[in-house]
Design a protein around this motif. Structure first.
Motif, PDB file in Angstrom:
ATOM      1  N   ARG A 166      -4.348 158.825  34.736  1.00 27.41           N
ATOM      2  CA  ARG A 166      -4.174 159.174  33.335  1.00 27.41           C
ATOM      3  C   ARG A 166      -5.272 160.149  32.919  1.00 27.41           C
ATOM      4  O   ARG A 166      -6.355 160.178  33.529  1.00 27.41           O
ATOM      5  CB  ARG A 166      -4.244 157.916  32.458  1.00 27.41           C
ATOM      6  CG  ARG A 166      -3.130 156.895  32.726  1.00 27.41           C
ATOM      7  CD  ARG A 166      -1.782 157.449  32.286  1.00 27.41           C
ATOM      8  NE  ARG A 166      -0.696 156.503  32.538  1.00 27.41           N
ATOM      9  CZ  ARG A 166       0.042 156.485  33.629  1.00 27.41           C
ATOM     10  NH1 ARG A 166      -0.196 157.362  34.604  1.00 27.41           N
ATOM     11  NH2 ARG A 166       1.018 155.607  33.776  1.00 27.41           N
ATOM     12  N   PRO A 167      -5.027 160.973  31.883  1.00 28.20           N
ATOM     13  CA  PRO A 167      -6.088 161.859  31.385  1.00 28.20           C
ATOM     14  C   PRO A 167      -7.345 161.063  31.044  1.00 28.20           C
ATOM     15  O   PRO A 167      -7.271 159.999  30.426  1.00 28.20           O
ATOM     16  CB  PRO A 167      -5.458 162.482  30.134  1.00 28.20           C
ATOM     17  CG  PRO A 167      -3.995 162.445  30.399  1.00 28.20           C
ATOM     18  CD  PRO A 167      -3.754 161.171  31.155  1.00 28.20           C
ATOM     19  N   GLY A 168      -8.491 161.587  31.480  1.00 32.67           N
ATOM     20  CA  GLY A 168      -9.759 160.905  31.250  1.00 32.67           C
ATOM     21  C   GLY A 168     -10.259 160.148  32.455  1.00 32.67           C
ATOM     22  O   GLY A 168     -11.448 159.804  32.524  1.00 32.67           O
ATOM     23  N   ASP A 169      -9.398 159.857  33.448  1.00 35.80           N
ATOM     24  CA  ASP A 169      -9.829 159.148  34.655  1.00 35.80           C
ATOM     25  C   ASP A 169     -10.814 160.008  35.447  1.00 35.80           C
ATOM     26  O   ASP A 169     -10.655 161.229  35.539  1.00 35.80           O
ATOM     27  CB  ASP A 169      -8.633 158.806  35.545  1.00 35.80           C
ATOM     28  CG  ASP A 169      -7.808 157.651  35.003  1.00 35.80           C
ATOM     29  OD1 ASP A 169      -8.284 156.992  34.052  1.00 35.80           O
ATOM     30  OD2 ASP A 169      -6.706 157.399  35.528  1.00 35.80           O
ATOM     31  N   ARG A 170     -11.831 159.339  36.025  1.00 35.57           N
ATOM     32  CA  ARG A 170     -12.785 160.028  36.905  1.00 35.57           C
ATOM     33  C   ARG A 170     -12.328 159.822  38.346  1.00 35.57           C
ATOM     34  O   ARG A 170     -12.097 158.682  38.780  1.00 35.57           O
ATOM     35  CB  ARG A 170     -14.197 159.464  36.700  1.00 35.57           C
ATOM     36  CG  ARG A 170     -15.297 160.246  37.430  1.00 35.57           C
ATOM     37  CD  ARG A 170     -16.650 159.589  37.239  1.00 35.57           C
ATOM     38  NE  ARG A 170     -17.722 160.337  37.865  1.00 35.57           N
ATOM     39  CZ  ARG A 170     -18.562 161.139  37.232  1.00 35.57           C
ATOM     40  NH1 ARG A 170     -18.462 161.279  35.909  1.00 35.57           N
ATOM     41  NH2 ARG A 170     -19.509 161.789  37.879  1.00 35.57           N
ATOM     42  N   ARG A 177     -10.537 171.428  22.136  1.00 34.55           N
ATOM     43  CA  ARG A 177     -10.722 171.566  23.586  1.00 34.55           C
ATOM     44  C   ARG A 177     -12.066 172.210  23.905  1.00 34.55           C
ATOM     45  O   ARG A 177     -12.784 171.768  24.819  1.00 34.55           O
ATOM     46  CB  ARG A 177      -9.581 172.405  24.159  1.00 34.55           C
ATOM     47  CG  ARG A 177      -9.631 172.556  25.681  1.00 34.55           C
ATOM     48  CD  ARG A 177      -8.467 173.379  26.225  1.00 34.55           C
ATOM     49  NE  ARG A 177      -8.494 174.742  25.698  1.00 34.55           N
ATOM     50  CZ  ARG A 177      -7.607 175.233  24.862  1.00 34.55           C
ATOM     51  NH1 ARG A 177      -6.635 174.481  24.406  1.00 34.55           N
ATOM     52  NH2 ARG A 177      -7.705 176.493  24.449  1.00 34.55           N
ATOM     53  N   ARG A 192     -12.626 164.997  36.347  1.00 34.99           N
ATOM     54  CA  ARG A 192     -12.066 164.240  35.227  1.00 34.99           C
ATOM     55  C   ARG A 192     -10.664 164.749  34.938  1.00 34.99           C
ATOM     56  O   ARG A 192     -10.470 165.923  34.645  1.00 34.99           O
ATOM     57  CB  ARG A 192     -12.935 164.370  33.972  1.00 34.99           C
ATOM     58  CG  ARG A 192     -12.413 163.469  32.827  1.00 34.99           C
ATOM     59  CD  ARG A 192     -13.254 163.562  31.565  1.00 34.99           C
ATOM     60  NE  ARG A 192     -13.059 164.813  30.860  1.00 34.99           N
ATOM     61  CZ  ARG A 192     -13.989 165.734  30.663  1.00 34.99           C
ATOM     62  NH1 ARG A 192     -15.204 165.531  31.147  1.00 34.99           N
ATOM     63  NH2 ARG A 192     -13.731 166.859  30.024  1.00 34.99           N
ATOM     64  N   ARG A 234     -14.972 169.672  23.179  1.00 41.74           N
ATOM     65  CA  ARG A 234     -15.060 168.645  24.213  1.00 41.74           C
ATOM     66  C   ARG A 234     -15.549 169.228  25.525  1.00 41.74           C
ATOM     67  O   ARG A 234     -16.299 168.580  26.269  1.00 41.74           O
ATOM     68  CB  ARG A 234     -13.697 167.986  24.391  1.00 41.74           C
ATOM     69  CG  ARG A 234     -13.336 167.032  23.243  1.00 41.74           C
ATOM     70  CD  ARG A 234     -11.953 166.460  23.402  1.00 41.74           C
ATOM     71  NE  ARG A 234     -11.676 165.454  22.376  1.00 41.74           N
ATOM     72  CZ  ARG A 234     -10.467 165.008  22.071  1.00 41.74           C
ATOM     73  NH1 ARG A 234      -9.408 165.483  22.719  1.00 41.74           N
ATOM     74  NH2 ARG A 234     -10.302 164.083  21.132  1.00 41.74           N
ATOM     75  N   GLY A 286      -7.745 168.978  36.262  1.00 45.06           N
ATOM     76  CA  GLY A 286      -8.900 168.331  35.657  1.00 45.06           C
ATOM     77  C   GLY A 286     -10.069 169.264  35.484  1.00 45.06           C
ATOM     78  O   GLY A 286      -9.971 170.473  35.716  1.00 45.06           O
ATOM     79  N   THR A 344      -7.299 165.826  33.314  1.00 44.94           N
ATOM     80  CA  THR A 344      -6.907 166.309  31.980  1.00 44.94           C
ATOM     81  C   THR A 344      -5.400 166.214  31.760  1.00 44.94           C
ATOM     82  O   THR A 344      -4.929 166.345  30.639  1.00 44.94           O
ATOM     83  CB  THR A 344      -7.337 167.773  31.783  1.00 44.94           C
ATOM     84  OG1 THR A 344      -6.794 168.576  32.847  1.00 44.94           O
ATOM     85  CG2 THR A 344      -8.858 167.891  31.792  1.00 44.94           C
TER      86      THR A 344
END
Length: 606
Positions: A135-139, A353, A195, A356, A152, A197
């Motif tokens: 999912r977006p945000g996963d490392r 964007r 990460r 961030r 990402g 996106t």
């Protein structure tokens, strides 16, 4: 695979018949004629099934001449000539299937690079998960030799990536912390963290794979230029053969005419050339959905190009920030982006964007009100923040006119003004940069024979004019709705074959209406890629010029092969009609013509 297997069987039968017949002929037994006839009859049966299928579709092909020559050879007692024709025809059909399979392998090589699992950080540990769970945000950890599973942002200090599957570049690219990493990029350096996106199904590489699979499933049959002359060539063949038989009373002369008229090079020349051209472009990252699309691409004389996402990258980014009264530019951006989290406007999303991407902490806004297309107002950390156009902000914060800060800004840039607690804080300048290869790509299109280039965009007219000036394009239309784009394509198509290039949902109707629609498929919308005839799988506009050049060269080679094949066949038919070319010699001569024409068609691979 089934077609290739059946054609392999027919080649084997024809070859076995020819060799077996020679063995018995050398032994001096009469069985040689029966073996040659049997080999011919089996190939003829397979050919008749194909002819019946094409006739049911209302198509008359040159396959009829090959069938007549084999049938006549059996009836007139020339089994060796018939077997040679059978081997020539079945071998040509096998070559066509093999070449098509090679093109498919070129186009589907990308599928082998699809990542199926990823290494994700969870509570200080690394777990292996299917990419569908990302999912977006996963490392994510990408080890050496692995392929980035999703789009990402690079979290490590640097990375070395092989981008050849996406951009066609052979040399690895070195990225720095904060740079965008596209799915499908292979890690050829040290492991790095990423990460996510986008989810896996929405990432760049997933879109490419989807397009390739759709093209395979919906692949249109290849058009044969030679078949356009099939009826006339068939009538000419029958006329010469019938005249030779009627005038001389020698039916073997008629058979010889049919044998040398067997148009294997004509049947195969165009398919082999087109398949070779499609294969060549697949290696360049250009997906041609059908041979007919490649043919039409060679004829276009007018190019209509969308601006955003085609000539530009399609993502605005900050190029300058100017503040007043001691305001810190970063703090101004942080407050503006915090408020813009509540807006769905494309410029608001760009500010969020950018903020961030710079690692700024964004607060949750409250009491938000938005005037569509003009500005947005709300409370951020207890402060009254307003973001919008210069005129809108000046009406709220009249202490200073934002227009006074605009001197020397890039032509066509978008300016966002920011006011805090009723006073102007400054302006944020955004621009959607031209692709670095845009100018050279248009120059190459002109060099390839594109007579007219038009820009058609939904963006503001002044922004479109600025891009047109930079690219030396005389005709530029801005502020277009999808319907208006469609009308422009229809108007241009009335004068010449038109190439339309776009990437957005609003381009889909125009792409479908154009003679050839080209979609920026690597990162464009699914709707535009679905409507297009050609998809650029690599995110580079210069590949468009490559596609046009290869298409024109391919069509030229195909026409050369067809014209030379027709010419040699007609000359050989006349010679055979005068009795100077017996059936077996004619069959061998036709085999030489086959090889020469097919080898010429394969030049399109280079």
């Amino acid at each position: 695979m089934q077609i290739l297997s059946s054609r392999t069987f027919l080649v084997a039968v024809a070859t076995a018949g020819l060799i077996g017949g020679f063995v018995f002929w050398l032994a001096g037994t009469p069985s040689a004629d029966w073996i040659w006839s049997a080999g011919t009859a089996i190939v003829l049966a397979g050919l008749m099934l194909e002819i019946v299928t094409t006739l049911r579709r209302g198509e008359v092909g040159l396959d009829l001449v090959a069938a007549l020559s084999m049938l006549a050879a059996i009836i007139f007692g020339e089994p060796l000539a018939g077997n040679i024709v059978a081997l020539m025809y079945s071998g040509g059909q096998f070559l066509e299937s093999y070449a098509e399979g090679r093109a498919r392998r070129e186009m589907t090589a990308l599928l082998d690079r699809v990542a199926r699992e990823a290494s994700r950080y969870v509570d200080g540990t690394i777990e292996t998960v299917p990419i569908s769970e990302l999912r977006p945000g996963d490392r994510i950890l990408v080890r050496q030799g692995e392929v980035a599973p999703v789009d990402g942002v690079l979290l490590s200090e640097g990375a070395t990536l092989d981008l050849s599957a996406l951009t066609g570049e052979s040399l690895p690219a070195k990225l720095r912390e904060g740079d965008e990493v596209l799915s499908g990029s292979a890690n050829v350096g040290a492991p790095f963290d990423l990460r996510a996106t986008r989810a896996a199904g929405e990432s760049t590489y997933a879109n490419i794979v989807r397009l390739v699979r759709q093209a395979q499933e919906r692949k249109a049959p290849i058009v044969r230029i030679a078949d356009r002359f099939a009826v006339w060539f068939l009538l000419l063949t029958l006329l010469i053969a019938g005249a030779a038989w009627w005038i001389t009373g020698d039916r073997i002369r008629a058979l010889a005419v049919l044998v040398v008229a067997t148009p294997c090079p004509l049947i195969l020349a165009l398919p082999v050339a087109l398949i070779a051209g499609m294969s060549r472009l697949a290696r360049e990252g250009v997906l041609i959905k059908s041979g007919g699309a490649l043919e039409m691409l060679a004829k276009v004389r007018t190019a209509i190009l969308d601006k955003t996402g085609t000539l530009t990258f399609g993502e605005a980014h900050i190029v300058a920030m100017r503040t007043v009264d001691g305001w810190d530019a970063t703090e101004m951006l942080r407050l503006a982006a915090s408020l813009d989290q509540a807006s769905g406007h494309v410029i608001a999303r760009a500010l969020v964007r950018e903020a961030r991407g710079r690692g700024l902490h964004l607060s949750t806004p409250s009491g938000v009100t938005e005037v569509g297309g003009t500005g947005i107002r709300g409370t951020v950390e207890g402060r009254d923040v307003v973001v919008g156009g210069s005129g809108f902000i000046h009406g709220i914060a009249p202490d200073r006119d934002p227009y006074s800060l605009r001197d020397g800004l890039p032509e066509g840039a978008v300016v966002v003004a920011v006011a805090v607690d009723g006073r102007l804080a400054g302006i944020i300048v955004l621009a959607d940069d031209l692709r670095p290869d845009a100018a050279s790509a248009l120059d190459r299109l002109r060099a390839a024979g594109m007579d007219r280039i038009v820009i058609a965009s939904g963006d503001r007219q002044d922004v479109v004019d600025a891009v047109a000036n930079q690219l030396s394009v005389a005709v530029a239309h801005g502020e277009l709705s999808p319907e208006a784009k469609l009308r422009i394509v229809e108007q241009e198509t009335a004068g010449a074959p038109v190439l339309m290039v776009g990437d957005g949902v609003n381009d889909a109707p125009a792409l479908a209406s154009a003679t050839v629609g080209v979609a920026m498929g690597a990162r464009g919308s699914a709707a535009s890629a679905e409507s297009a005839d050609v998809v650029l799988l690599v995110d580079r506009i210069d590949k468009l010029a490559v596609a046009v050049s290869v298409a024109r060269r391919t069509r030229r080679i195909a026409l050369e092969s067809v014209i030379v094949g027709l010419g040699l066949s007609v000359v050989a038919m006349v010679v055979a009609a005068f009795g100077y070319l017996p059936p077996v010699a004619g069959a061998l001569l036709q085999e030489v013509i086959d090889v020469a024409v097919i080898l010429n068609a394969l030049r399109a691979l280079r």
